[in-house]
Design an enzyme around this catalytic site. Sequence first.
Site, mmCIF file in Angstrom:
data_model
loop_
_atom_site.group_PDB
_atom_site.id
_atom_site.type_symbol
_atom_site.label_atom_id
_atom_site.label_comp_id
_atom_site.label_asym_id
_atom_site.label_seq_id
_atom_site.Cartn_x
_atom_site.Cartn_y
_atom_site.Cartn_z
ATOM 1 N N GLY A 207 0.824 -1.207 0.000
ATOM 2 C CA GLY A 207 0.000 0.000 0.000
ATOM 3 C C GLY A 207 0.847 1.241 0.000
ATOM 4 N N ASN A 208 0.224 2.377 0.264
ATOM 5 C CA ASN A 208 0.974 3.638 0.348
ATOM 6 C C ASN A 208 0.377 4.498 1.454
ATOM 7 O OD1 ASN A 208 -1.109 5.498 -0.871
ATOM 8 N ND2 ASN A 208 -0.893 3.962 -2.489
ATOM 9 N N ARG A 209 1.003 5.635 1.714
ATOM 10 C CA ARG A 209 0.620 6.407 2.890
ATOM 11 C C ARG A 209 -0.460 7.456 2.627
ATOM 12 N NH1 ARG A 209 5.595 9.074 4.534
ATOM 13 N NH2 ARG A 209 4.288 10.014 6.102
ATOM 14 N N SER A 210 -1.094 7.414 1.476
ATOM 15 C CA SER A 210 -2.134 8.409 1.208
ATOM 16 C C SER A 210 -3.323 8.209 2.151
ATOM 17 C CB SER A 210 -2.595 8.290 -0.242
ATOM 18 O OG SER A 210 -3.632 9.203 -0.460
#
Length: 417
Positions: A207-210
């Site tokens: 995933g990513n930190r958005s």
Amino acid sequence: MSPLNVVVGITGGIAAYKAVGVVRALVLAGHDVHVVPTEGALRFVGRPTLEAISRNPVHADLYEGVAEVRHVAIGQAADLIVIAPATANTIAKLATGLADDLLGNTVLASEAPLVIAPAMHTEMWRHPATQANIATLRSRGVTIVGPAVGQLTGADSGPGRMEEPDVIVAAALERAAASARHDLAGRRVVVTAGGTREPLDPVRFLGNRSSGKQGVAIAEAARARGAAVTLIAANLEVGEPAGCDVRRVSTALELQQAVTEAARGADVVVMAAAVADYRPAGVSESKIKKDAGDGGLTLELVRNPDILAGLGHAPHDGTLLVGFAAETESDDERLLDLGRAKREAKGADFLVVNRVGWTEGFAADENRVVVVGRSGDVVARAHGTKMSVADDILDVVVSELATAAAAADPTEEHESR
Ligand code: C5P
């Protein structure tokens, strides 16, 4: 801005003394201000002060002025309600819809935009109960200003300090202006927000930190300006906005399907979501074991489709495409060049460029962006709360829609002139 009827609710926190500054700034800006303090607030600030500064009588008692049905009249007449400070207790009452005092009744009887400035100790702000209440309010379209991080009443410091009066007033007036503008009425806007997750096995993902904050702010702002909004929500860490058609997705492929469907016939598509460029080549049916690799573990990834480029390079007559570029580049000019190249490559009409890093961008309440247009020119620079940045981006969109409408029908009068 024409003068507004503004209700300022003041609740019983120590920051109540700073609310006098909020009232004063609104009065000096020419607005008609009616202060509704709670009983607790009146222990911190005297009624004569509030009456003198607001230049209006101040009522706090639910059982006074019953003949004039004051408990609903104040809220019905309001164009804007600002609650500063908003204590944890008041936030909880607002979230549940309690109306055991004049302020609670005023809020429930009003359809005006509500802006609150929380103020409390860090522990109370971080408490799951408060956070759940804030998420509820946000999902109902309430604008939350702050809290700021800094020195609290005691020796401690952290998040929980009430935002400064000028910040609260600016955010509140901006919100009121957006509600009054209605310049996206009759438009269909699709916004993607959050970050995609690509499963590796039943329990893990890439995933990513958005957090989804900026995309949600755009959806909220577009809604406030009268648009019919479809929000494609990828694993949001913030509450879903009120009044939007929300479609939840998780992976890039799910997002692609949802946005392609929603984009048909839309006036605007804003791709604020952080979409994974790669996904695991295969998803394990069972949890990958610690000893699956030989000391290490190599993952095979395959490319995800570039959804924005897909929309940009397919015929999309009349649909304005706005992309985002989150870059770690530290040099301003090079950052801008990356944005220009990305806009071109993806066939987007506008590209919103912002810098991200370990401490910048993600999950923050503020953002700083540059919007690049078709000619590669900077068409807007915005800095401030994600809500104010959202409005600045939408200003660009609205003006472009007006230009396109004027070009399509030169005999009509259009607002951009
Ligand atoms: O190429 P990059 O990921 O920096 O581009 C960011 C923009 O492209 C964002 O608007 C994002 O929503 C979109 N994007 C996409 N599909 C991808 C990757 C990004 O639509 N696979």
